[in-house]
Design an enzyme around this catalytic site. Structure first.
Site, PDB file in Angstrom:
ATOM      1  N   GLY A  94       1.426 -40.250 -21.313  1.00  0.00           N
ATOM      2  CA  GLY A  94       1.020 -40.356 -19.904  1.00  0.00           C
ATOM      3  C   GLY A  94      -0.434 -40.750 -19.711  1.00  0.00           C
ATOM      4  O   GLY A  94      -0.743 -41.709 -19.004  1.00  0.00           O
ATOM      5  N   ARG A  99      -1.043 -33.123 -16.498  1.00  0.00           N
ATOM      6  CA  ARG A  99      -1.351 -33.166 -17.926  1.00  0.00           C
ATOM      7  C   ARG A  99      -0.121 -33.623 -18.695  1.00  0.00           C
ATOM      8  O   ARG A  99       0.947 -33.055 -18.548  1.00  0.00           O
ATOM      9  CB  ARG A  99      -1.774 -31.772 -18.396  1.00  0.00           C
ATOM     10  N   HIS A 103      -5.236 -34.638 -24.033  1.00  0.00           N
ATOM     11  CA  HIS A 103      -6.345 -35.078 -24.893  1.00  0.00           C
ATOM     12  C   HIS A 103      -7.572 -35.555 -24.134  1.00  0.00           C
ATOM     13  O   HIS A 103      -8.543 -35.995 -24.748  1.00  0.00           O
ATOM     14  CB  HIS A 103      -5.872 -36.186 -25.838  1.00  0.00           C
ATOM     15  N   TYR A 163      -5.248 -47.991 -26.847  1.00  0.00           N
ATOM     16  CA  TYR A 163      -5.267 -49.033 -27.876  1.00  0.00           C
ATOM     17  C   TYR A 163      -5.110 -48.389 -29.242  1.00  0.00           C
ATOM     18  O   TYR A 163      -5.349 -47.200 -29.432  1.00  0.00           O
ATOM     19  CB  TYR A 163      -6.608 -49.799 -27.862  1.00  0.00           C
ATOM     20  N   CYS A 176      -3.987 -41.147 -33.321  1.00  0.00           N
ATOM     21  CA  CYS A 176      -3.703 -39.714 -33.441  1.00  0.00           C
ATOM     22  C   CYS A 176      -2.319 -39.415 -32.855  1.00  0.00           C
ATOM     23  O   CYS A 176      -2.074 -39.628 -31.672  1.00  0.00           O
ATOM     24  CB  CYS A 176      -4.782 -38.929 -32.706  1.00  0.00           C
ATOM     25  N   ASN A 197     -10.414 -44.098 -21.451  1.00  0.00           N
ATOM     26  CA  ASN A 197      -9.784 -43.081 -22.285  1.00  0.00           C
ATOM     27  C   ASN A 197     -10.773 -42.334 -23.173  1.00  0.00           C
ATOM     28  O   ASN A 197     -10.401 -41.326 -23.779  1.00  0.00           O
ATOM     29  CB  ASN A 197      -8.665 -43.694 -23.135  1.00  0.00           C
ATOM     30  N   TYR A 198     -12.023 -42.819 -23.258  1.00  0.00           N
ATOM     31  CA  TYR A 198     -13.069 -42.005 -23.881  1.00  0.00           C
ATOM     32  C   TYR A 198     -13.869 -41.367 -22.743  1.00  0.00           C
ATOM     33  O   TYR A 198     -15.061 -41.572 -22.607  1.00  0.00           O
ATOM     34  CB  TYR A 198     -13.960 -42.851 -24.795  1.00  0.00           C
TER      35      TYR A 198
END
Ligand SMILES: Cc1cc2nc3c(=O)[nH]c(=O)nc-3n(C[C@H](O)[C@H](O)[C@H](O)COP(=O)(O)OP(=O)(O)OC[C@H]3O[C@@H](n4cnc5c(N)ncnc54)[C@H](O)[C@@H]3O)c2cc1C
Ligand SMILES: *[C@@H]1O[C@H](CO)[C@@H](O)[C@H](O)[C@H]1NC(C)=O
Ligand SMILES: *[C@@H]1O[C@H](CO)[C@@H](O)[C@H](O)[C@H]1NC(C)=O
Ligand SMILES: *[C@@H]1O[C@H](CO)[C@@H](O)[C@H](O)[C@H]1NC(C)=O
Ligand SMILES: *[C@@H]1O[C@H](CO)[C@@H](O)[C@H](O)[C@H]1NC(C)=O
Ligand SMILES: *[C@@H]1O[C@H](CO)[C@@H](O)[C@H](O)[C@H]1NC(C)=O
Ligand SMILES: *[C@@H]1O[C@H](CO)[C@@H](O)[C@H](O)[C@H]1NC(C)=O
Ligand SMILES: *[C@@H]1O[C@H](CO)[C@@H](O)[C@H](O)[C@H]1NC(C)=O
Length: 536
Positions: free
Chosen positions: A183, A111, A115, A191, A177, A471-472
């Site tokens: 990482g 981690r 997020h 992006y 954000c 990443n989503y």
């Protein structure tokens, strides 16, 4: 009373091993902890290590675990917890953690900023060690050569701040954000609002340090171009533990301009949104216009929010908008000029905060959240947009965010990095719900809403495979068995995240981690999954 520890015959223990979470065969008792600590102390870091290792009975274990949980869905009493948490202060501690976790046959979760939308960086159903990288967060900006070395535990807000300290005309094209971790963000292809001008974070990475499955520290040269390719968008978690990235800074003007305007259906949102689809990916590369669509339940309407960053002054922005997108009717008074760093605060809805607030790692109040993603290659027809409004109002809780592509994104070939969604994509869709009430029923309700809208969008979005953004993170699009990820299962989510690049990722994985030690529900499978994770 006779102590139980060590009273089982060793062979009896061995018998049980294969039944515990497939190939992860650790029994968590006092001896596990002692073995782990002894192993850690054998590394170069003896003396200090015991203060970096947290067991569940330690009074700081819970606060250490929770410090970087960024989604309340994975902060419940039933969420699986790590058997051990390690908080390294030095690269050698990371090396020892990899070796010692492997020795014990446990799963490792790394981690950085925490997020991950499905909590994969700190939740595993196998017995696992949590490697929390938050203390490894140095940032070294070299303005002379326009680069920065960033350790993975840094946040992107810290990176922005450290760049700004040295230059107000340099930036890095990462996300919005500020608490997002370097990482996960970079290794997953991160992006931000500079992507039409400069591409993704991974398009601006020039070197990296990684700890591999053998515990070695490798840089770009020693890891080779295949692995270096893979960790620029293929997700770090399948390949090793990334320690740092060296990034190329980009140039921004001293003055940039932003605007945020909103239109309801009564204010012709349908026409304007329709038009946006034909403009947003083709307009000046220095202009990024994000579109956010929100149902307004009280008024039974849709609010279309247009938020923009322009790399230039407001006069030029107004003229570009009047020429290319007059339907939005942007005027000078809608625009605000500022420095690039202030625009970062603007995007994170924090415009009145001091620049120093970018260093605040705790400035984040997590909610329960679910995300999904899609790519759009053909504009949605006008009647399709109208039916979408109906659906969004009916569902009432899901928001959509359209992020325009084009510009630099279309110039980079699909295979240049693992991130494949380049030319031909007009925009990416993010489906989002956040909620505040606890409980499985509420969660099922909200998550269900995102799935219903996702199903509704099927005819409009990319197909064969339907694209998604790593990443989503979204476990709905497929998972495979932790520790035993199969090619067939991996191809389902891997095809969506990586398209034609999936097979090259599998090749790299097979080469660098054929035993599949670095594994999670959506990791890249090696070609022949070997069952044993134990180090011989
Ligand atoms: C509020 C919010 C805003 C966001 N905004 C954006 C945005 O603007 N743009 C965008 O692209 N994305 C955005 N994201 C998504 C974000 O980029 C991803 O969740 C990203 O993976 C987060 O990185 P992290 O280090 O914080 O996550 P973590 O949860 O720590 O890690 C995510 C994944 O990467 C792995 N990983 C982490 N560190 C390492 C490492 N050092 N070595 C190997 N593997 C590692 C983890 O094991 C996990 O699989 C946002 C997310 C949130 C919650
Ligand atoms: C791994 O997956 C294969 C194929 O699905 C299956 O046959 C095998 O039993 C699995 N092994 C373990 C240890 O789960
Ligand atoms: C926690 O457990 C470990 C391993 O059993 C033990 O060595 C340690 O003393 C315990 N610590 C506390 C505070 O109970
Ligand atoms: C041991 O660790 C120290 C820092 O703790 C580091 O400077 C040194 O290079 C390491 N030595 C080896 C042989 O890894
Ligand atoms: C908890 O763990 C930390 C880190 O290993 C250690 O420094 C501390 O002494 C431990 N506290 C207790 C009560 O065991
Ligand atoms: C997690 O839950 C604890 C209460 O158990 C709370 O104090 C903490 O703020 C929560 N953190 C997150 C990120 O939800
Ligand atoms: C909506 O569009 C119509 C026709 O193009 C126009 O006459 C009207 O003024 C617009 N309304 C608003 C609020 O912009
Ligand atoms: C999801 O929504 C559909 C349609 O409204 C409904 O039939 C189904 O029961 C819902 N499922 C859950 C888990 O809420």
């Amino acid at each position: 009373m006779k102590e139980m520890k060590g009273s089982y015959h060793p062979l009896l223990l061995l018998l049980f091993l294969p039944f515990v979470f497939g190939s992860f065969s650790s029994v968590a008792d006092g001896s596990t902890y002692e073995t782990f600590l002894r192993c850690m102390s054998n590394g170069n870091s003896s003396g200090q290590v015991s203060s970096l290792v947290f067991y569940p009975n330690n009074s700081s274990y819970t606060s250490t675990l929770q410090a970087y949980i960024r989604n309340r869905r994975f902060n419940t009493s039933t969420t699986p917890k790590p058997l051990i948490i390690v908080t390294p202060l030095h690269d050698t501690h990371v090396q020892s953690t990899v070796v010692c976790t492997r020795n014990l046959g446990m799963n490792l979760r790394t981690r950085s900023g925490g997020h991950d939308f499905e909590g994969l960086s700190y939740v595993s159903y196998a017995n696992f060690v949590l490697l929390d990288m938050s203390n490894l967060r140095s940032i070294d900006v070299d303005i002379e050569v326009e680069t920065a070395m960033v350790q993975v535990g840094a946040t992107i807000g810290e990176l922005y701040y450290r760049i700004w300290e040295k230059s107000q005309v340099h930036a890095f094209p990462a996300g919005v954000c500020p608490t997002v971790g370097v990482g996960g963000h970079i290794s997953g292809g991160g992006y931000g609002v500079l992507l039409r001008k400069y591409g993704l974070t991974v398009d601006n990475v020039i070197d990296a340090l990684i700890v591999d499955v053998e515990g070695r520290v490798l840089d770009r040269k020693s890891m080779g171009e295949d692995l270096f390719w893979a960790i620029r968008g293929g997700g770090g978690a399948s390949f090793g533990v990334i320690l740092s990235y060296k990034v190329q800074l980009v140039r921004v003007p001293k003055t940039v301009t932003v605007f945020r305007v909103s239109k309801t259906l009564e204010e012709n949102a349908t026409d304007i949104v329709n038009r946006w689809q034909y403009v947003a990916d083709k307009i000046d590369n220095g202009l990024f216009i994000r579109l956010n669509l929100k149902p307004d339940n009280a008024k039974k309407t849709i609010r279309a929010g247009f938020t923009a960053l322009f790399l230039g002054d407001s006069n030029r922005l107004v003229s570009v908008m009047n020429n290319e997108f007059p339907e939005l009717a942007i005027q000078k008074q809608d625009c605000k000029e500022m420095s690039w760093i202030e625009s970062e605060l603007f995007w994170s809805s924090n415009i009145n905060a001091p620049v120093k607030s970018l260093l605040d790692r705790t400035h984040y109040s997590p909610k329960f959240a679910k995300r999904k993603s899609d790519y759009l290659q053909i504009p949605i027809p006008r009647n399709g947009i109208e039916s979408l409004w109906q659906k969004m109002i009916e569902l009432s809780v899901v928001e959509l965010t359209f992020n325009p592509y084009g510009g630099r994104m279309s110039e980079i070939p699909d295979w240049e990095t693992p991130f494949p969604h380049r030319a031909g994509n007009i925009f990416k869709i993010e489906y989002g719900v956040n909620w505040a009430e606890e409980g499985p029923k509420v969660e099922a309700y909200y998550v269900n809403q995102t799935r219903l809208l996702y199903d509704f969008m099927t005819p409009f979005v990319s197909k064969s495979p339907r694209g998604a953004y790593l990443n989503y993170r979204d476990l709905d699009i497929g998972t495979s068995s932790v520790g035993n990820n199969s090619y067939t299962d991996g191809k389902v989510y891997g095809g969506k995240y990586f398209k034609g690049n999936f097979d090259r990722l599998v090749k790299v994985k097979t080469m660098v981690d054929g035993s599949n030690f670095f594994t999670n529900e959506q990791s890249i499978p090696p070609l022949k999954t070997r069952r044993k994770n134990r180090r011989k």
